[in-house]
Design an enzyme around this catalytic site. Structure first.
Site, short mmCIF file in Angstrom:
data_model
loop_
_atom_site.label_atom_id
_atom_site.label_comp_id
_atom_site.label_asym_id
_atom_site.label_seq_id
_atom_site.Cartn_x
_atom_site.Cartn_y
_atom_site.Cartn_z
N HIS A 114 -8.32 -0.77 6.04
CA HIS A 114 -8.66 -2.07 6.62
C HIS A 114 -9.28 -2.94 5.52
O HIS A 114 -10.16 -2.47 4.79
CB HIS A 114 -9.65 -1.88 7.77
N ASN B 1 0.84 -1.21 0.00
CA ASN B 1 0.00 0.00 0.00
C ASN B 1 0.87 1.25 0.00
O ASN B 1 0.55 2.24 -0.66
CB ASN B 1 -0.94 0.00 1.21
N LEU C 82 0.40 -2.33 12.59
CA LEU C 82 -0.30 -3.31 13.43
C LEU C 82 -0.40 -2.93 14.90
O LEU C 82 -1.06 -3.61 15.67
CB LEU C 82 0.38 -4.68 13.30
N LYS C 83 0.24 -1.83 15.29
CA LYS C 83 0.20 -1.43 16.69
C LYS C 83 -0.90 -0.39 16.92
O LYS C 83 -1.23 0.38 16.02
CB LYS C 83 1.55 -0.85 17.10
N ASN D 81 -6.68 5.13 8.30
CA ASN D 81 -6.22 3.75 8.28
C ASN D 81 -6.93 3.00 7.16
O ASN D 81 -8.07 3.33 6.84
CB ASN D 81 -6.56 3.09 9.63
N ASP E 99 -9.93 0.27 14.45
CA ASP E 99 -10.94 0.13 13.37
C ASP E 99 -12.29 0.76 13.71
O ASP E 99 -13.31 0.36 13.13
CB ASP E 99 -11.15 -1.35 13.01
N GLU F 209 -7.36 -2.22 -2.39
CA GLU F 209 -6.66 -1.32 -1.46
C GLU F 209 -5.71 -0.40 -2.20
O GLU F 209 -5.64 0.81 -1.91
CB GLU F 209 -5.86 -2.14 -0.43
C1 GRF Z 1 -3.22 -4.67 4.03
O1 GRF Z 1 -4.16 -5.67 3.77
C2 GRF Z 1 -3.82 -3.64 4.92
O2 GRF Z 1 -5.15 -3.37 4.66
C3 GRF Z 1 -3.69 -4.31 6.24
O3 GRF Z 1 -2.41 -4.90 6.19
C4 GRF Z 1 -2.08 -5.18 4.86
C5 GRF Z 1 -0.78 -4.50 4.57
O4 GRF Z 1 -0.25 -4.81 3.36
N1 GRF Z 1 -3.98 -3.45 7.32
P1 GRF Z 1 0.99 -4.02 2.81
O5 GRF Z 1 2.05 -3.96 3.89
O6 GRF Z 1 0.53 -2.66 2.39
O7 GRF Z 1 1.48 -4.82 1.63
#
Ligand code: GRF
Length: 213
Positions: free
Chosen positions: A101, A13, A82-83, A99, A142, A171
Site C-alpha cells: 500500500h 511492482n 483492487l478487489k 499486500n 489495508d 515500492e
Molecule cells: C501501487 O502504487 C500499489 O501500491 C497500489 O497500486 C499501485 C500498483 O502499481 N496498490 P503497479 O500496477 O504495480 O504498477
C-alpha cells in the site's frame, strides 16, 4: 518459495518481483492472476514465461483458491489488486498473503483509498511524510499487521502524481525485500527499518537498512 501475484493494473511492482525473484534467489513467481484480462501485468508475466490466470469473478473465493492451489503457491502477493479478497481465500492463505500500500498505514488506507486517491489525501492532509507499507492481508482492506514500512518525503510543490512516482520507486525496492525475506524464513516476517538511513535520501538502499526479525 512459490509466489503468486494478484494485480489489477500495469504491474510495475510485479516487474520488480519478476526481476528480483530469479535463481539463485529462494523465491520464484509461478503465477500471475488478474481480474482485468487486459491488465499490463498479464503481458509482463507472459513475457517472463510465467503462467497467468484471469479471475472472472473476484467474489468467487473457491475459484481463486483452486487456481492458487493448482499452482502449489506458498505465498500470495497483492500488488495493485483492487478487489477485496474473499474471506475463504484469506483463511486458506492465513499468514501467507501480503499486500503493498502506498502510504504509512494505518493512515490513508481502507475502502476506496487506492492509487492516486491515496496521494491526493496525503497532500490534502498537509502531511510532510508519506511512505509505503507491506502488510499481511486479513478480511478488511489495508487492516492486516504491517510487516515493513518505509517513509517517503512529501516535497514542496508536490502534486499527487509526483508523490506517487516517488512512492512507487520505494515500492519497487521494498516489496522484493519483504518477499525474499519471507522466502528465507519460510513465511512472511516483520522487518524493521532504520530511520537514520532514510535522512536525506529519497530512495534509500533498503537491503542495507532493513534488518531481519
Ligand atoms: C501501487 O502504487 C500499489 O501500491 C497500489 O497500486 C499501485 C500498483 O502499481 N496498490 P503497479 O500496477 O504495480 O504498477
Amino acid at each position: 518459495m512459490r509466489v503468486a501475484v494478484l494485480t489489477s493494473g500495469g504491474g510495475t511492482n510485479l516487474q520488480a518481483l519478476l526481476d528480483a525473484c530469479r535463481p539463485p534467489q529462494p523465491a520464484s513467481i509461478v503465477l500471475v492472476a488478474s481480474d482485468k484480462p487486459a491488465a499490463g501485468a498479464l503481458a509482463r508475466a507472459e513475457a517472463a514465461g510465467v503462467s497467468t490466470h484471469v479471475i472472472t469473478d473476484p467474489t468467487d473465493g473457491k475459484a481463486i483458491v483452486d487456481a492458487l492451489q493448482d499452482a502449489a503457491v506458498d505465498l500470495v502477493v497483492l500488488a495493485g489488486y483492487l478487489k477485496l479478497v474473499p474471506a475463504d481465500v484469506v483463511r486458506a492463505y492465513d499468514g501467507q498473503m501480503i499486500n503493498i500500500h502506498p502510504a504509512l498505514l494505518p493512515a490513508f488506507g481502507g475502502t476506496g483509498m487506492y492509487g492516486i486517491r491515496v496521494h491526493r489525501a496525503v497532500l490534502e492532509a498537509g502531511a510532510t511524510v508519506s511512505g509505503v507499507t507491506v502488510h499481511l492481508v486479513n478480511e478488511e482492506f489495508d487492516k492486516g499487521k504491517p510487516l515493513a514500512q518505509w517513509p517517503v518525503p512529501v516535497n514542496d510543490g508536490d502534486v499527487p502524481e509526483t508523490l506517487a512516482a516517488r512512492a512507487l520507486e520505494v515500492e519497487h525496492q521494498l516489496l522484493p525485500v519483504v518477499v525474499l525475506a519471507a522466502a528465507r524464513h519460510g513465511k512472511p516476517v516483520r522487518l524493521r527499518s532504520s530511520m537514520k538511513a532514510f535522512a536525506g535520501a529519497d530512495a534509500p538502499d533498503l537491503d542495507k537498512t532493513l534488518r531481519g526479525p
